[in-house]
Design an enzyme around this catalytic site. Structure first.
Site, PDB file in Angstrom:
ATOM      1  N   ARG A  72       6.128  33.626  36.627  1.00 39.82           N
ATOM      2  CA  ARG A  72       6.098  32.176  36.842  1.00 39.82           C
ATOM      3  C   ARG A  72       5.099  31.786  37.934  1.00 39.82           C
ATOM      4  O   ARG A  72       4.458  30.740  37.863  1.00 39.82           O
ATOM      5  CB  ARG A  72       7.514  31.699  37.194  1.00 39.82           C
ATOM      6  CG  ARG A  72       7.720  30.222  37.106  1.00 39.82           C
ATOM      7  CD  ARG A  72       9.194  29.881  37.195  1.00 39.82           C
ATOM      8  NE  ARG A  72       9.820  29.890  35.894  1.00 39.82           N
ATOM      9  CZ  ARG A  72       9.923  28.821  35.103  1.00 39.82           C
ATOM     10  NH1 ARG A  72       9.423  27.668  35.493  1.00 39.82           N
ATOM     11  NH2 ARG A  72      10.523  28.900  33.940  1.00 39.82           N
ATOM     12  N   ASN A 114       7.780  12.310  38.263  1.00 45.95           N
ATOM     13  CA  ASN A 114       8.520  12.836  37.117  1.00 45.95           C
ATOM     14  C   ASN A 114       9.531  11.786  36.696  1.00 45.95           C
ATOM     15  O   ASN A 114       9.973  10.968  37.510  1.00 45.95           O
ATOM     16  CB  ASN A 114       9.238  14.132  37.501  1.00 45.95           C
ATOM     17  CG  ASN A 114       9.761  14.899  36.287  1.00 45.95           C
ATOM     18  OD1 ASN A 114       9.505  14.503  35.132  1.00 45.95           O
ATOM     19  ND2 ASN A 114      10.462  15.978  36.531  1.00 45.95           N
ATOM     20  N   THR A 115       9.877  11.813  35.426  1.00 43.58           N
ATOM     21  CA  THR A 115      10.906  10.911  34.950  1.00 43.58           C
ATOM     22  C   THR A 115      12.063  11.728  34.403  1.00 43.58           C
ATOM     23  O   THR A 115      11.866  12.721  33.700  1.00 43.58           O
ATOM     24  CB  THR A 115      10.345   9.916  33.911  1.00 43.58           C
ATOM     25  OG1 THR A 115      11.411   9.192  33.340  1.00 43.58           O
ATOM     26  CG2 THR A 115       9.538  10.595  32.830  1.00 43.58           C
ATOM     27  N   HIS A 116      13.270  11.326  34.788  1.00 40.45           N
ATOM     28  CA  HIS A 116      14.481  12.083  34.435  1.00 40.45           C
ATOM     29  C   HIS A 116      15.442  11.150  33.698  1.00 40.45           C
ATOM     30  O   HIS A 116      15.690  10.029  34.170  1.00 40.45           O
ATOM     31  CB  HIS A 116      15.120  12.615  35.726  1.00 40.45           C
ATOM     32  CG  HIS A 116      16.423  13.304  35.483  1.00 40.45           C
ATOM     33  ND1 HIS A 116      16.540  14.391  34.641  1.00 40.45           N
ATOM     34  CD2 HIS A 116      17.678  13.044  35.952  1.00 40.45           C
ATOM     35  CE1 HIS A 116      17.805  14.773  34.619  1.00 40.45           C
ATOM     36  NE2 HIS A 116      18.509  13.975  35.394  1.00 40.45           N
ATOM     37  N   ALA A 149      10.577  20.139  45.751  1.00 40.34           N
ATOM     38  CA  ALA A 149      10.861  21.501  45.300  1.00 40.34           C
ATOM     39  C   ALA A 149      12.204  21.629  44.580  1.00 40.34           C
ATOM     40  O   ALA A 149      12.498  22.666  43.988  1.00 40.34           O
ATOM     41  CB  ALA A 149      10.812  22.458  46.488  1.00 40.34           C
ATOM     42  N   GLY A 150      13.018  20.587  44.612  1.00 39.63           N
ATOM     43  CA  GLY A 150      14.329  20.665  43.975  1.00 39.63           C
ATOM     44  C   GLY A 150      14.284  20.261  42.504  1.00 39.63           C
ATOM     45  O   GLY A 150      13.225  19.965  41.944  1.00 39.63           O
TER      46      GLY A 150
END
Ligand code: GRF
Length: 218
Positions: A72, A114-116, A149-150
């Site tokens: 990764r 980002n979209t969640h 980072a989460g």
């Protein structure tokens, strides 16, 4: 007086799936007043509709499957290099189903969105609509945030709520969320791009980026 940039903001969008959020951004970017140029679309899989959408609009694409790399960390470095080539000011993860790694955050931290499909901090992770349905909440929605980072933990830019209906299954609920999510994404990516932004604690604030006055263009 708002601070408007003269040149469109360069944005790279990363996708993993159908790309309807990407499509909403592409459509919006056709209006010069939106202030955004989508300079590339990247993906972690070659066989997805999201990439086809970019190709139909002659937007450069790149594909970096995780399985092509030894681990990764190597993938993270390669993704960072691929995105860097297009010199984006903002990166948008629009249904990109991989976590940004340390190399990526070192380069694009504080300017990756980002979209969640849930109302953070509830239901983080891969299954926001399913988890909201199983929990039995009556309202859920989508959250646009600045990546840290989460897992879906970064400072929140905007949220949109939708009702959960008794008749919903995961698919109907996710589709309702996505309709709101696309509107929120377009509205706020445009605002962030036109005005620039900075992070103040857990707040995302429009205006001059902290510590980087060279990005202030007006
Ligand atoms: C969106 O709901 C996004 O939040 C989630 O996956 C969905 C992607 O949809 N992670 P699309 O590929 O933009 O149609």
């Amino acid at each position: 007086m708002s601070v408007l940039k003269k040149e469109p903001t360069r944005i790279v969008v990363l996708v993993s799936g159908s790309g309807t959020n990407l499509q909403a951004l592409i459509d919006a970017s056709h209006n010069p007043e939106f202030g955004v140029s989508i300079v590339a679309v990247g993906a972690d899989s070659g066989d997805i509709e999201g990439l086809r959408r970019a190709e139909r609009h002659d937007i450069p694409t790149f594909v970096l499957p995780l399985k092509d790399f030894s681990d990764r960390a190597a993938w993270d470095v390669a993704l960072t290099a691929a995105v860097t080539e297009f010199e984006p000011e903002i990166v948008v993860l629009a249904g990109f189903m991989k976590l940004a790694g340390p190399a990526f955050l070192a380069q694009f931290g504080g300017r990756t969105l980002n979209t969640h499909p849930a109302l953070s901090p509830s239901f983080p992770g891969m299954h926001g609509p399913r988890d909201a349905l199983e929990y039995g909440v009556k309202i859920t929605g989508a959250t646009l945030f600045v990546v840290d980072a989460g897992v879906d933990t970064g400072p929140i830019v905007a949220q949109v709520s939708v009702p959960v209906l008794d008749s919903d299954d995961v698919e109907t609920l996710h589709e309702r969320i996505k309709a709101g999510e696309r509107e929120m994404l377009v509205e706020w990516v445009g605002k962030l791009a036109r005005n620039s932004f900075h992070i103040d604690g857990r707040r995302v604030v429009l205006g001059r980026p902290l510590g980087n006055p060279s990005k202030e263009l007006a």
